[in-house]
Enzyme design. Structure first.
Site, PDB file in Angstrom:
ATOM      1  N   ASN A  15       0.936  -1.139  -0.108  1.00 46.15           N
ATOM      2  CA  ASN A  15      -0.022   0.019   0.108  1.00 46.15           C
ATOM      3  C   ASN A  15       0.754   1.287  -0.051  1.00 46.15           C
ATOM      4  OD1 ASN A  15      -1.473   2.246   1.054  1.00 46.15           O
ATOM      5  ND2 ASN A  15      -3.011   0.980   1.457  1.00 46.15           N
ATOM      6  N   ARG A  26       4.925  19.044  -0.122  1.00 48.93           N
ATOM      7  CA  ARG A  26       5.465  20.019  -0.960  1.00 48.93           C
ATOM      8  C   ARG A  26       5.010  19.751  -2.383  1.00 48.93           C
ATOM      9  NH1 ARG A  26      10.592  21.808   0.974  1.00 48.93           N
ATOM     10  NH2 ARG A  26      10.299  22.131   3.205  1.00 48.93           N
ATOM     11  N   HIS A  51      -5.709   3.439  -1.432  1.00 48.24           N
ATOM     12  CA  HIS A  51      -6.696   3.866  -0.554  1.00 48.24           C
ATOM     13  C   HIS A  51      -7.194   5.477  -0.874  1.00 48.24           C
ATOM     14  CE1 HIS A  51      -9.837   3.137   2.972  1.00 48.24           C
ATOM     15  NE2 HIS A  51     -10.189   4.000   2.065  1.00 48.24           N
ATOM     16  N   HIS A  58      -3.722  11.490   0.750  1.00 50.78           N
ATOM     17  CA  HIS A  58      -2.620  10.953   0.404  1.00 50.78           C
ATOM     18  C   HIS A  58      -2.736  10.644  -1.135  1.00 50.78           C
ATOM     19  CE1 HIS A  58      -4.939   7.500   1.603  1.00 50.78           C
ATOM     20  NE2 HIS A  58      -4.463   7.637   2.934  1.00 50.78           N
ATOM     21  N   GLU A  82      -8.844   0.524  -2.596  1.00 47.85           N
ATOM     22  CA  GLU A  82      -9.778   0.128  -1.418  1.00 47.85           C
ATOM     23  C   GLU A  82     -10.638   1.644  -1.312  1.00 47.85           C
ATOM     24  OE1 GLU A  82      -6.868  -0.110   1.565  1.00 47.85           O
ATOM     25  OE2 GLU A  82      -6.903  -2.091   1.686  1.00 47.85           O
ATOM     26  N   THR A 112      -8.343   6.898  10.219  1.00 47.02           N
ATOM     27  CA  THR A 112      -7.879   5.680   9.472  1.00 47.02           C
ATOM     28  C   THR A 112      -8.848   4.514   9.480  1.00 47.02           C
ATOM     29  OG1 THR A 112      -6.160   4.025   8.970  1.00 47.02           O
ATOM     30  CG2 THR A 112      -6.516   4.599  11.241  1.00 47.02           C
ATOM     31  N   HIS A 203      -3.815  -4.267   7.923  1.00 46.27           N
ATOM     32  CA  HIS A 203      -3.910  -2.980   8.820  1.00 46.27           C
ATOM     33  C   HIS A 203      -2.680  -3.390   9.874  1.00 46.27           C
ATOM     34  CE1 HIS A 203      -5.555   1.002   9.588  1.00 46.27           C
ATOM     35  NE2 HIS A 203      -4.978   0.718  10.571  1.00 46.27           N
ATOM     36  N   HIS A 227       1.675   1.100   6.020  1.00 45.07           N
ATOM     37  CA  HIS A 227       2.166   2.014   6.954  1.00 45.07           C
ATOM     38  C   HIS A 227       3.486   1.541   7.457  1.00 45.07           C
ATOM     39  CE1 HIS A 227       1.707   5.701   9.741  1.00 45.07           C
ATOM     40  NE2 HIS A 227       2.711   4.899  10.373  1.00 45.07           N
TER      41      HIS A 227
END
Ligand SMILES: CC(=O)[C@@H](O)[C@H](O)COP(=O)(O)O
Ligand SMILES: NCC(=O)COP(=O)(O)O
Length: 259
Positions: A15, A26, A51, A58, A82, A112, A203, A227
């Protein structure tokens, strides 16, 4: 204990949400989401997951399409998109037709993902959306809590797979509740298999807790990890990190067959 199971390899889908999160701080286009995905695929990841949340915190719409274009060069790898099918997900599915759509019951401003679908409450609105994905030849995975009693209902609305929400397992890792929590996921996965579903998970999986999960959960088709993997890649680089996660999967998949 006599046990036998056919070893199979659990797929790793990386992911890349968090690469996009850093990029968005930026207006320079770095770190590149495409470059991250490409290196992860070159390192052996079997797929890429995104996602695209409605607030585009993001992954942005152009990322979804740019990655779809990249994955055309990787015909054996999978694209997993997702999202909440009542929000922006279905438009992406119609436009991109990924191999897999993972339906997640998140609100638009959710910090989240932190829970799965509820049955029977969600069944009526999910069934037609799943049917539409099937018309588009897109597999559907439902993000689910590890509740064995919910798996038959997930299958009944047409899901192909469930994705077990693994934050509770990750949170219990290293505590006295670790084994009991893993047993919850084993039971939920077995119930999903018995209902005719395939099993994904994701997750907060990481290099510490992944091998035990792969070993302990039957028939695990895919783990989607972002993550922790991207955090590790900040230290080790994408290629070495993906290979480290694949090694964790291999360690977990090397089940021992005893006749
Ligand atoms: C559904 C799930 O558990 C994750 O795939 C989700 O993508 C995490 O979203 P964030 O990266 O926005 O925390
Ligand atoms: N579906 C889980 C996923 O794609 C990544 O979750 P995380 O590893 O970022 O917690």
């Amino acid at each position: 204990m006599t046990s036998s199971s056919t070893p199979h390899r659990t797929a790793l889908s990386v992911n890349v949400n968090k690469v996009a999160l850093l990029r968005n701080t930026r207006h320079l286009g770095i770190p590149s989401v495409l470059r991250a995905a490409e290196i992860c695929l070159q390192a052996g990841a079997q797929g890429i997951t995104v996602h695209p949340r409605p607030d585009e915190r993001h992954i942005r719409a152009h990322d979804v399409h740019d990655l779809a274009q990249l994955l055309k060069s990787w015909p054996q790898r999978e694209y997993n998109i997702e999202g909440n099918p009542s929000h922006n997900l279905m438009e992406f599915i119609r436009q991109v037709r990924p191999q897999q759509a993972t339906f997640v019951p998140d609100s638009e401003d959710q910090f989240t993902s932190d829970h799965g679908w509820s049955f029977p409450q969600d069944a009526e609105r999910l069934a037609p959306l799943i049917a539409e994905c099937h018309v588009l030849s897109v597999r559907v995975s439902l993000f689910m809590d590890p509740l064995p009693e919910a798996m038959a209902a997930a299958r009944a609305v047409g899901a192909d797979r469930v994705e077990l929400y693994t934050e509770p397992y990750a949170a219990a890792w290293g505590t006295p509740q670790q084994d009991a929590e893993l047993e919850r996921y084993r039971a939920a996965a077995q119930a999903a298999l018995d209902a005719g579903l395939a099993v994904n998970a994701g997750h907060d999986l990481n290099q510490d807790n992944l091998a035990a999960f792969v070993r302990g959960v039957p028939g695990l088709q895919e783990v989607s990890i972002g993550h922790a993997l991207i955090a590790d890649a900040l230290e080790l680089g994408y290629h070495a990190t993906v290979q480290a996660y694949l090694a964790c999967i291999s360690e977990g998949c090397n089940v021992h067959i005893q006749d």
